[in-house]
Design an enzyme around this catalytic site. Structure first.
Site, PDB file in Angstrom:
ATOM      1  N   GLU A   1       0.884  -1.170   0.000  1.00 47.12           N
ATOM      2  CA  GLU A   1       0.000   0.000   0.000  1.00 47.12           C
ATOM      3  C   GLU A   1       0.917   1.213   0.000  1.00 47.12           C
ATOM      4  O   GLU A   1       1.731   1.400   0.906  1.00 47.12           O
ATOM      5  CB  GLU A   1      -0.898   0.006   1.233  1.00 47.12           C
ATOM      6  CG  GLU A   1      -2.002   1.050   1.097  1.00 47.12           C
ATOM      7  CD  GLU A   1      -2.110   1.997   2.274  1.00 47.12           C
ATOM      8  OE1 GLU A   1      -3.036   2.800   2.285  1.00 47.12           O
ATOM      9  OE2 GLU A   1      -1.255   1.954   3.172  1.00 47.12           O
TER      10      GLU A   1
ATOM     11  N   HIS B   1     -11.299   0.460   3.072  1.00 47.59           N
ATOM     12  CA  HIS B   1     -11.691   0.931   4.400  1.00 47.59           C
ATOM     13  C   HIS B   1     -11.198   2.350   4.672  1.00 47.59           C
ATOM     14  O   HIS B   1     -11.415   2.865   5.760  1.00 47.59           O
ATOM     15  CB  HIS B   1     -11.133  -0.016   5.464  1.00 47.59           C
ATOM     16  CG  HIS B   1      -9.635   0.005   5.484  1.00 47.59           C
ATOM     17  ND1 HIS B   1      -8.875  -0.421   4.415  1.00 47.59           N
ATOM     18  CD2 HIS B   1      -8.756   0.448   6.409  1.00 47.59           C
ATOM     19  CE1 HIS B   1      -7.597  -0.240   4.702  1.00 47.59           C
ATOM     20  NE2 HIS B   1      -7.490   0.286   5.902  1.00 47.59           N
ATOM     21  N   ASP B   2     -10.495   2.958   3.711  1.00 43.91           N
ATOM     22  CA  ASP B   2      -9.956   4.305   3.904  1.00 43.91           C
ATOM     23  C   ASP B   2     -10.657   5.349   3.053  1.00 43.91           C
ATOM     24  O   ASP B   2     -10.233   6.506   3.015  1.00 43.91           O
ATOM     25  CB  ASP B   2      -8.464   4.343   3.514  1.00 43.91           C
ATOM     26  CG  ASP B   2      -7.583   3.627   4.519  1.00 43.91           C
ATOM     27  OD1 ASP B   2      -7.980   3.516   5.692  1.00 43.91           O
ATOM     28  OD2 ASP B   2      -6.494   3.185   4.125  1.00 43.91           O
TER      29      ASP B   2
END
Ligand code: ISL
Length: 630
Positions: free
Chosen positions: A343, A414-415
């Site tokens: 990521e 989820h961000d």
């Protein structure tokens, strides 16, 4: 090929653009200010010397900025391999990944918090959808300041989620079904409650002192001007020890010092321990941030003002990043079947290639984020996302990434808020937009990553007040805005536009929720009561069945996985591309706007496989069509 000359103040803008890092920086700055990076192609702009930029920018860029830029580029001598590399087949290129947010997927014991037993009970649903690999956001022991991205013990499961035995059962359950497990690996930082940090703080002579960035000093003067991603300075004062500690994220997430050989060896041991438990790969959280400029110098103020994160240039692509990644690969996941997905916020195409190139021995894929916002916009701006940006971005990346590089394809996680809501929040367009996005994800070259609920076309949660939110980033931002005098309704509107809680609400299994028998830890159901698994299963017109159909098609179609991508000419509101491998060929046609659009018919003999509208004549708003050509 001759080695390109190093970049100096006398270098020209076009030389900067020819440098991999320089190119990404220009592209990223252009993106942030809402400009096309193509202005560099203008010969007059390309011929400018870097040293002249401060004068020409009318003071927006200063000499310190140019020096920071030059210093940064000097630290990255590597270039992506310009030569052809063969296409390597691998399970993770063919697989469909599905991200589970453990807190919110399925609760098995009624405490309102999702858990491992709950996930296990839903594996048949995932298998039925066509999912091959599950990516589990952190399940480790944690005080949950940042929802588990603050790990207290890397070898223990959070009690609310279950036990190591439950995790073993989940791994077995996945493997029995021919599925795999990817764990989240969070090693840029640990919790301040991790034993390493407690010992480092308690004893200046502890061997763990060197595992973190702890600096003695005075309570009013942090060691440098770096800012945290979650508001405020990146330093926390520990009065009990008279030291400052570096935290790029929340004040309970202390950055680990990758310069420490012992710390790296401990990370390698820990990863190997998980490998031995049967884990098939890792998603490496903010992994591009692990190497920091020695001495932790002040960040350049101009870069800080442009990006919002003062200090960024000293860690987003640090001097030892590639060395550390290679060590991790060689010592912790040397098996080519173990997938490593980085990521990598703030990383562009060229830096991405330096991490994922088949010749690099580092990572298999990275998550980049520039496609998630329109140029000139940030996550906390309320705006309608223009899909023409997506077309431009992916067209460029697909062309740039040859056979030796592999992309990840994703929209929700989820961000971020839900992409469907960002493109068009009107409910009458929800189904078409969700189907369009799915079509892109499953028919472009790259590995698709679904996030729970995306397969239903879930939308942003309609939070009505700040006290409904739980995310530390949102709460810190709200406090920061309030402290600068922003009126409460403006604070809420801004936070609401970008809050990460939109996608963290419980999964909607049926009209009544189906996530828990208790009180959910975060209120909401990802939108309306009608967007749930039970109401869509078996309904051929549903977003869920559209996903199932696309996934099944991709599974049987090497051209959709490995084929070359050929973009056809079309008006800007229409996106047409073909995927071809040998005799197998597909045509995808997408209407990127909310008005009907005309487009040429497919070649004679084409077989229509899927259409989210009528499939003939003009394209309906956001219509997606897929044909088999041969
Ligand atoms: O949300 C973002 C981009 O869309 C970023 O600001 C995000 O914080 C960044 O991508 C890092 O995310 C990861 O590390 C954080 C954690 O809060 C996130 O949940 C995680 O995905 C710190 O561990």
């Amino acid at each position: 090929m001759p080695e390109p000359a190093p970049i100096t103040r006398r270098s020209r803008v076009r030389e900067l653009y020819a440098h991999p890092l320089g190119r990404d920086i220009v592209d990223s700055l252009a993106h942030q200010v809402g400009r096309s990076p193509r202005w560099v192609d203008n010969p007059l702009v390309g011929a400018l010397r870097l040293g002249a930029l401060p004068r020409l920018s009318g003071g927006r860029l200063d000499d310190a900025f140019v020096d920071a830029l030059v210093g940064l580029l000097a630290a990255v001598p590597d270039r992506p391999n310009p030569g052809p590399m063969p296409l390597r087949e691998a399970w993770f290129k063919e697989a469909v990944f599905y991200q589970v947010y453990p807190c919110s997927f399925q609760d098995s014991d009624g405490d309102g918090i999702g858990d491992l037993r709950g996930i296990l009970s839903r594996l048949d649903y995932l298998k039925g959808l066509g999912v091959d690999a599950l990516w589990l956001s952190p399940i480790y022991d944690s005080p949950m300041d940042d929802m588990g991205y603050d790990i207290r013990d890397y070898r223990k499961v959070l009690a609310e989620f279950g036990t190591l035995d439950d995790l073993d059962a989940l791994i077995a359950g996945l493997h029995e079904r021919g599925m795999r497990l990817v764990m989240d690996l969070v090693v840029n930082h640990s919790s301040d409650e991790h034993a390493w940090f407690r010992e480092a703080l308690a004893d200046p002579d502890s061997p763990y002192r060197d595992y973190y960035f702890l600096r003695e000093g005075e309570p009013d003067t942090p060691p440098n001007n770096w800012r945290s991603f979650f508001s405020g300075p990146a330093w926390r004062w520990f009065p009990e020890a008279g030291v400052w500690g570096l935290h790029l994220f929340s004040s309970k997430q202390m950055d680990l010092n990758w310069g420490s050989e012992r710390m790296r060896a401990d990370v390698v041991d820990m990863v190997r321990w998980w490998r031995e438990r049967g884990v098939d790969g890792f998603r490496l959280d903010v992994i591009n941030l692990i190497s920091k400029t020695p001495g932790l110098p002040d960040g350049n103020e101009t870069i800080g003002a442009l990006t919002g994160f003062t200090g960024l240039e000293h860690y987003f692509h640090g001097p030892r990043l590639h060395e550390h990644l290679r060590q991790l690969r060689a010592e912790a996941f040397d098996d080519p079947d173990c997938v490593a997905i980085g990521e990598t916020p703030a990383i562009g195409a060229q830096m991405g290639k330096l991490m994922v190139g088949d010749d690099r021995g580092e990572l298999d894929m990275v998550f980049n984020f520039e496609h998630l916002e329109n140029p000139g916009r940030t996550r906390f701006d309320a705006y309608r996302y223009d899909l023409r940006h997506l077309k431009r971005y992916y067209t460029r990346w697909q062309a740039d990434y040859g056979d030796g590089y592999w992309m990840s394809l994703f929209f929700d996680n989820h961000d971020n808020p839900r992409m469907v809501s960002k493109v068009d929040p009107r409910s009458e367009h929800r189904v078409a937009v969700a189907k369009l996005l799915a079509t892109v994800m499953f028919t472009l070259r790259g590995t698709p990553f679904l996030y729970q609920g995306q397969e239903l076309g879930a939308v942003d949660q309609r939070f009505v007040a700040l006290d409904e939110l739980r995310d530390v980033e949102s709460l810190n931002l709200a406090a920061e805005l309030a402290a600068t005098g922003t009126p409460p309704d403006e604070v809420f509107a801004r936070v609401l536009a970008g809050t990460r809680d939109h996608t963290r609400v419980p999964m909607a299994w049926d009209a009544s929720g189906g996530f828990t028998t208790g009180v959910p830890w975060l209120a909401g159901d990802g939108g309306h009561a009608e967007i749930n698994v039970a109401s869509q299963e078996g309904d051929a017109a549903s977003v869920l069945e559209w996903h199932r159909a696309l996934i099944a098609l991709r599974r049987d179609s090497p051209a959709l996985v490995y084929g070359e991508t050929l973009v056809e000419r079309s008006g800007s509101r229409v996106w047409r591309y073909r995927r071809r491998r040998g005799a197998e060929e597909y045509l995808v046609v997408l209407n990127l706007g909310d008005r009907p659009a005309r487009t040429a018919p497919p070649p004679a003999g084409a077989e229509l496989l899927l259409a989210s509208g009528s499939g003939t004549g003009s394209l309906a708003p956001y219509e997606a069509r897929l044909w088999r050509l041969g």
